[in-house]
Scaffold this motif. Sequence first.
Motif, mmCIF file in Angstrom:
data_model
loop_
_atom_site.group_PDB
_atom_site.id
_atom_site.type_symbol
_atom_site.label_atom_id
_atom_site.label_comp_id
_atom_site.label_asym_id
_atom_site.label_seq_id
_atom_site.Cartn_x
_atom_site.Cartn_y
_atom_site.Cartn_z
ATOM 1 N N ASP A 139 6.627 -3.117 -6.472
ATOM 2 C CA ASP A 139 6.102 -2.686 -5.177
ATOM 3 C C ASP A 139 4.636 -2.275 -5.304
ATOM 4 O O ASP A 139 3.859 -2.390 -4.352
ATOM 5 C CB ASP A 139 6.922 -1.507 -4.647
ATOM 6 N N PHE A 140 4.279 -1.779 -6.486
ATOM 7 C CA PHE A 140 2.897 -1.366 -6.736
ATOM 8 C C PHE A 140 2.062 -2.526 -7.278
ATOM 9 O O PHE A 140 0.954 -2.771 -6.804
ATOM 10 C CB PHE A 140 2.872 -0.204 -7.739
ATOM 11 N N THR A 141 2.586 -3.225 -8.262
ATOM 12 C CA THR A 141 1.803 -4.274 -8.920
ATOM 13 C C THR A 141 1.551 -5.477 -8.019
ATOM 14 O O THR A 141 0.572 -6.198 -8.197
ATOM 15 C CB THR A 141 2.512 -4.746 -10.205
ATOM 16 N N GLN A 142 2.416 -5.707 -7.054
ATOM 17 C CA GLN A 142 2.237 -6.833 -6.132
ATOM 18 C C GLN A 142 1.705 -6.385 -4.769
ATOM 19 O O GLN A 142 1.681 -7.178 -3.819
ATOM 20 C CB GLN A 142 3.568 -7.572 -5.956
ATOM 21 N N ASN A 143 1.296 -5.104 -4.694
ATOM 22 C CA ASN A 143 0.729 -4.533 -3.464
ATOM 23 C C ASN A 143 1.687 -4.566 -2.272
ATOM 24 O O ASN A 143 1.254 -4.462 -1.117
ATOM 25 C CB ASN A 143 -0.578 -5.248 -3.088
ATOM 26 N N THR A 144 2.959 -4.709 -2.541
ATOM 27 C CA THR A 144 3.946 -4.697 -1.459
ATOM 28 C C THR A 144 3.991 -3.336 -0.778
ATOM 29 O O THR A 144 4.170 -3.249 0.445
ATOM 30 C CB THR A 144 5.346 -5.038 -2.009
ATOM 31 N N LEU A 145 3.812 -2.292 -1.564
ATOM 32 C CA LEU A 145 3.872 -0.940 -1.016
ATOM 33 C C LEU A 145 2.755 -0.701 -0.001
ATOM 34 O O LEU A 145 2.977 -0.099 1.059
ATOM 35 C CB LEU A 145 3.785 0.083 -2.153
ATOM 36 N N ARG A 146 1.563 -1.175 -0.311
ATOM 37 C CA ARG A 146 0.447 -1.027 0.629
ATOM 38 C C ARG A 146 0.755 -1.717 1.958
ATOM 39 O O ARG A 146 0.466 -1.191 3.035
ATOM 40 C CB ARG A 146 -0.829 -1.610 0.023
ATOM 41 N N LEU A 147 1.340 -2.893 1.865
ATOM 42 C CA LEU A 147 1.684 -3.638 3.076
ATOM 43 C C LEU A 147 2.724 -2.888 3.909
ATOM 44 O O LEU A 147 2.657 -2.881 5.146
ATOM 45 C CB LEU A 147 2.212 -5.028 2.708
ATOM 46 N N LYS A 148 3.669 -2.260 3.241
ATOM 47 C CA LYS A 148 4.684 -1.485 3.958
ATOM 48 C C LYS A 148 4.041 -0.326 4.714
ATOM 49 O O LYS A 148 4.391 -0.040 5.872
ATOM 50 C CB LYS A 148 5.728 -0.951 2.973
ATOM 51 N N ILE A 149 3.107 0.351 4.055
ATOM 52 C CA ILE A 149 2.433 1.490 4.690
ATOM 53 C C ILE A 149 1.553 1.014 5.846
ATOM 54 O O ILE A 149 1.528 1.627 6.921
ATOM 55 C CB ILE A 149 1.599 2.263 3.647
ATOM 56 N N ILE A 150 0.837 -0.087 5.627
ATOM 57 C CA ILE A 150 -0.019 -0.647 6.680
ATOM 58 C C ILE A 150 0.805 -1.029 7.905
ATOM 59 O O ILE A 150 0.367 -0.873 9.055
ATOM 60 C CB ILE A 150 -0.795 -1.875 6.142
ATOM 61 N N ASN A 151 2.018 -1.516 7.668
ATOM 62 C CA ASN A 151 2.901 -1.919 8.771
ATOM 63 C C ASN A 151 3.593 -0.739 9.445
ATOM 64 O O ASN A 151 4.453 -0.937 10.312
ATOM 65 C CB ASN A 151 3.953 -2.909 8.269
#
Length: 266
Positions: free
Chosen positions: A86-98
Amino acid sequence: MVSLLKVDLYRLRKDKTPLIGVLLSAGLLILTLGIFGIIKLISSVSDLEGIEMLLSPKRNYIQGFQMGSNAGLVALIIMAVFTARDFTQNTLRLKIINGHSRTKIYFSTLLTNLLYGVVVILGYSIITLLITTAIFGYGKAFDSKEFLSLLAATGMSLLYVILFTSVVTAVSLKAQRMGSSIGLSIAIVVGEGFLSSLLFMIPTFNPDFPEWISRSFQVLPSIGMMMLVNEGFTGRTAWIMIISTVVLIAVTITLSLLSFKKSDIK
């Protein structure tokens, strides 16, 4: 949170790593059963009692839930990898942005890990129970009382799995890197298991060791599991394990969530 959970489960299903974990668990199961078969073939009559204990389906069923070996260790590594990605693939950032809150992200990750861990570990244990029973026999009458005992042991073992899944999730969310997440998770689980084994043996080597102290050791999850394997389902052991594990789960989730809310996303 439902939509977020669906996304995480979709990622889990599409990722090849969880499948590799399932295949590794299956391989370990085959290897373990093969070793049991060899032991059974080469054992002598004089070793019969010890061999029967070693090959006990119920004993091996409960041991299958332990996170420091076999399917448990594989599931632990896969959960750490999945969470760290979730961190290394920037998935977490996308979740927060959404617009997803960190609380929802945390619980979605935890539930996804729990689903994977429970399915893999429970599946491994059930298959072990069925195959060892079919080959070696259950060892005692499987009546309604024994069924309820096995069901109760399963419930307590699942609490143990939930606890260490919470720990792995907490460590991975804190470490934010795959290698660190795996290393720290293994160190905690194996370290707790090793410490528990040492403490569990103290009364054996020192018969005069105070019973109340040895009983207090049962708050450690792995000691509770060892008591479950060796002594079976007893009221005192069961309640100590249930209460201590539930408390540890609640504390782990609370502290992990608070830490995750305050953490910087790298």
